[in-house]
Design an enzyme around this catalytic site. Structure first.
Site, short mmCIF file in Angstrom:
data_model
loop_
_atom_site.label_atom_id
_atom_site.label_comp_id
_atom_site.label_asym_id
_atom_site.label_seq_id
_atom_site.Cartn_x
_atom_site.Cartn_y
_atom_site.Cartn_z
N TYR A 36 0.79 -1.28 0.43
CA TYR A 36 -0.02 -0.24 -0.53
C TYR A 36 1.00 1.23 -0.31
O TYR A 36 0.59 2.11 -0.60
CB TYR A 36 -0.68 -0.03 1.35
CG TYR A 36 -2.45 -0.93 0.62
CD1 TYR A 36 -3.30 -0.17 0.06
CD2 TYR A 36 -2.20 -2.30 1.06
CE1 TYR A 36 -4.47 -0.98 -0.65
CE2 TYR A 36 -3.48 -2.78 0.93
CZ TYR A 36 -4.13 -2.24 0.16
OH TYR A 36 -5.35 -2.91 -0.51
N ARG B 271 2.01 1.63 -3.64
CA ARG B 271 1.00 2.58 -4.11
C ARG B 271 0.69 3.82 -4.28
O ARG B 271 0.09 4.65 -4.49
CB ARG B 271 -0.50 1.29 -3.75
CG ARG B 271 -0.29 0.53 -4.96
CD ARG B 271 -1.35 -0.20 -4.69
NE ARG B 271 -3.01 -0.41 -5.11
CZ ARG B 271 -4.00 -0.34 -4.95
NH1 ARG B 271 -3.78 -1.21 -3.11
NH2 ARG B 271 -4.63 0.49 -4.95
N HIS C 34 -14.99 1.61 -2.07
CA HIS C 34 -13.71 1.03 -1.62
C HIS C 34 -12.81 1.30 -0.76
O HIS C 34 -11.70 0.55 -0.22
CB HIS C 34 -13.16 -0.06 -2.62
CG HIS C 34 -14.25 -1.26 -3.24
ND1 HIS C 34 -13.68 -1.59 -4.46
CD2 HIS C 34 -15.14 -1.91 -3.13
CE1 HIS C 34 -14.51 -2.49 -5.13
NE2 HIS C 34 -16.17 -2.38 -4.09
C1 BJW Z 1 -9.86 1.76 -19.52
C2 BJW Z 1 -8.68 2.43 -19.68
C3 BJW Z 1 -8.91 3.81 -19.79
C4 BJW Z 1 -7.92 0.42 -18.49
N1 BJW Z 1 -10.16 4.13 -20.16
N2 BJW Z 1 -11.03 2.56 -19.63
C5 BJW Z 1 -16.82 -15.62 -6.31
C6 BJW Z 1 -15.87 -16.06 -6.38
C7 BJW Z 1 -15.14 -14.76 -4.89
C8 BJW Z 1 -15.31 -14.26 -4.10
C9 BJW Z 1 -16.86 -13.66 -4.97
C10 BJW Z 1 -17.05 -14.60 -6.07
N3 BJW Z 1 -18.61 -14.20 -6.33
C11 BJW Z 1 -18.64 -12.58 -5.51
C12 BJW Z 1 -17.46 -12.33 -4.57
C13 BJW Z 1 -17.37 -11.31 -4.13
C14 BJW Z 1 -16.42 -10.28 -4.05
C15 BJW Z 1 -16.14 -10.57 -5.67
O1 BJW Z 1 -16.74 -9.59 -6.71
N4 BJW Z 1 -15.36 -11.25 -6.42
C16 BJW Z 1 -15.08 -11.44 -7.55
C17 BJW Z 1 -13.88 -10.97 -8.05
C18 BJW Z 1 -15.75 -12.67 -8.07
N5 BJW Z 1 -16.56 -9.21 -3.87
C19 BJW Z 1 -16.36 -9.25 -1.87
O2 BJW Z 1 -15.55 -9.67 -2.09
C20 BJW Z 1 -16.56 -7.56 -1.93
N6 BJW Z 1 -17.49 -7.45 -0.50
C21 BJW Z 1 -18.41 -8.10 -0.81
O3 BJW Z 1 -18.85 -9.26 -1.59
O4 BJW Z 1 -19.35 -8.53 1.06
C22 BJW Z 1 -20.32 -9.70 0.74
C23 BJW Z 1 -19.98 -9.45 2.19
C24 BJW Z 1 -21.53 -9.39 2.68
C25 BJW Z 1 -21.84 -9.68 4.20
C26 BJW Z 1 -20.10 -9.01 5.31
C27 BJW Z 1 -19.10 -9.49 4.72
C28 BJW Z 1 -18.90 -10.18 3.45
C29 BJW Z 1 -15.77 -7.03 -1.87
C30 BJW Z 1 -14.84 -6.36 -3.10
C31 BJW Z 1 -13.82 -5.67 -2.41
C32 BJW Z 1 -13.03 -5.26 -3.33
N7 BJW Z 1 -11.92 -4.34 -3.68
C33 BJW Z 1 -10.55 -3.78 -4.02
C34 BJW Z 1 -9.48 -3.02 -3.31
C35 BJW Z 1 -9.87 -2.09 -2.86
C36 BJW Z 1 -8.63 -1.45 -2.21
C37 BJW Z 1 -7.30 -1.63 -2.96
O5 BJW Z 1 -7.59 -0.62 -3.28
O6 BJW Z 1 -6.17 -1.73 -3.03
O7 BJW Z 1 -10.87 -3.06 -5.01
S1 BJW Z 1 -9.85 -5.56 -5.83
C38 BJW Z 1 -9.79 -4.66 -6.92
O8 BJW Z 1 -10.69 -4.78 -7.65
C39 BJW Z 1 -10.53 -2.66 -6.27
C40 BJW Z 1 -10.97 -2.22 -7.66
O9 BJW Z 1 -11.93 -1.42 -6.80
C41 BJW Z 1 -11.91 -3.27 -8.04
C42 BJW Z 1 -13.29 -3.47 -9.40
O10 BJW Z 1 -11.81 -3.09 -10.44
P1 BJW Z 1 -12.07 -2.32 -11.61
O11 BJW Z 1 -12.16 -0.66 -11.31
O12 BJW Z 1 -12.66 -2.45 -12.63
O13 BJW Z 1 -10.24 -2.22 -12.08
P2 BJW Z 1 -10.24 -3.04 -13.48
O14 BJW Z 1 -8.18 -3.24 -13.36
O15 BJW Z 1 -10.81 -4.62 -13.19
O16 BJW Z 1 -10.68 -2.91 -14.58
C43 BJW Z 1 -10.08 -1.91 -15.14
C44 BJW Z 1 -10.96 -1.18 -16.24
O17 BJW Z 1 -11.12 0.03 -17.71
C45 BJW Z 1 -10.82 -2.64 -17.68
O18 BJW Z 1 -11.90 -3.11 -18.13
C46 BJW Z 1 -10.04 -1.24 -18.70
O19 BJW Z 1 -10.44 -1.68 -20.18
C47 BJW Z 1 -10.14 -0.42 -18.43
N8 BJW Z 1 -9.95 0.71 -18.57
N9 BJW Z 1 -7.53 2.12 -19.30
C48 BJW Z 1 -11.26 3.72 -20.26
N10 BJW Z 1 -8.37 5.12 -20.53
#
Ligand code: BJW
Ligand code: ZN
Length: 248
Positions: A69, A72, A121
């Site tokens: 962190y 970053r 987040h």
């Molecule tokens: C451009 C561009 C340009 C590039 N112009 N575009 C199955 C298995 C396991 C888990 C799960 C499951 N199903 C669901 C889950 C739960 C899980 C989840 O969703 N997992 C999936 C991966 C499957 N979710 C969670 O665990 C969440 N919590 C939860 O569900 O709680 C339930 C609960 C209830 C009650 C009690 C207890 C629990 C929490 C999710 C937290 C995510 N955290 C992170 C880290 C944050 C901290 C940090 O930064 O360190 O968040 S992970 C990471 O992914 C970060 C981001 O915010 C998040 C999303 O990523 P994002 O922003 O979409 O980025 P990228 O890189 O993926 O995509 C970039 C995009 O931009 C691409 O499409 C490019 O094409 C595009 N791009 N340049 C326009 N110039």
């Protein structure tokens, strides 16, 4: 449909809208030099999410997690908001009802002039008590060299952790409620620079669509949201968003 035609159509929808909501992901900050998570140069290419962005990872090795962190924070601290962040800030100042939801923890929207940002987040510049005593430290900086893996301690004696949401952790109730409301009540929902893979954030545009809003995707490539989007703008957020805002 040509991009020009799509831009005109979306501008028309925004002008007629009662309320507009935008949700951003890492893609909007990519052009500021902040790495995304899942792209070719994304963070998960070199680092494992399980080792760094889960509560279990922090329990196992808090020093490693803090080191990552702080690294970053160094990148984000040197980055500047780009034309995409600025276009959304201008959009907010021009519209009566505009909500901005972000999955990003970098604070670049606020630095571009946006207010009331719903940070789903968390924020990389804050730390909070691991035990949950309520202590929050604002402005936790990268620290000086040689102490990158130092683990800060809460006044209550427990460890401090980054105030971000890791996999398996619940999002703050008040933030997700505000975000769901903003999705449900908008006429236009802009999903910008997100892979639409991570829930519950990825569900928000679907809520907007089911409530009758037009979902617009701004992304370089297709995502699981694409088939559900009414309109798609393929391109860089820092180019597409200013082009859209200038048409209003
Ligand atoms: C451009 C561009 C340009 C590039 N112009 N575009 C199955 C298995 C396991 C888990 C799960 C499951 N199903 C669901 C889950 C739960 C899980 C989840 O969703 N997992 C999936 C991966 C499957 N979710 C969670 O665990 C969440 N919590 C939860 O569900 O709680 C339930 C609960 C209830 C009650 C009690 C207890 C629990 C929490 C999710 C937290 C995510 N955290 C992170 C880290 C944050 C901290 C940090 O930064 O360190 O968040 S992970 C990471 O992914 C970060 C981001 O915010 C998040 C999303 O990523 P994002 O922003 O979409 O980025 P990228 O890189 O993926 O995509 C970039 C995009 O931009 C691409 O499409 C490019 O094409 C595009 N791009 N340049 C326009 N110039
Ligand atoms: Zn404490």
């Amino acid at each position: 449909m040509s991009d020009t035609r799509a831009l005109d159509l979306i501008a028309e929808r925004i002008r007629a809208a009662r309320a507009v909501t935008a949700m951003t992901g890492a893609g909007i900050s990519a052009e500021s030099g902040v790495p995304t998570f899942r792209g070719a140069d994304g963070l998960w290419r070199n680092y494992s999410a399980a080792d760094l962005a889960t509560p279990e990872a922090f329990t196992r090795d808090p020093g490693l997690v803090w080191q990552w962190y702080r690294w970053r924070q160094g990148i984000i601290g040197r980055a500047q908001p780009n034309a995409g962040h600025r276009a959304l800030a201008r959009l907010q100042s021009r519209l009566a009802a505009f909500s901005l939801i972000t999955q990003n923890v970098d604070g670049l929207h606020q630095r571009a002039g946006s207010s009331g940002v719903i940070e789903l987040h968390g924020n990389i510049w804050r730390a909070r008590c691991l035990r949950g005593c309520g202590y929050v430290e604002d402005g936790t900086g990268p620290g000086s060299s040689g102490e990158e893996d130092r683990v800060p301690v809460c006044p209550c004696g427990a460890l401090l952790r980054p105030d971000v949401v890791w996999f398996g952790e619940a999002l703050a109730d008040d933030r997700i409620e505000l975000a769901v409301q903003a999705a449900r009540n908008c006429d236009v929902f802009l999903a910008v620079g997100t892979s639409s893979l991570v829930y519950p954030a990825a569900g928000l545009p679907l809520i907007a669509g089911r409530a009758g809003g037009v979902v617009v995707e701004v992304n370089l490539e297709d995502t699981p949201l694409t088939p559900h989007a009414g309109l798609v703008l393929r391109g860089r957020a820092a180019e597409v968003l200013p082009a859209l805002e200038s048409r209003l």
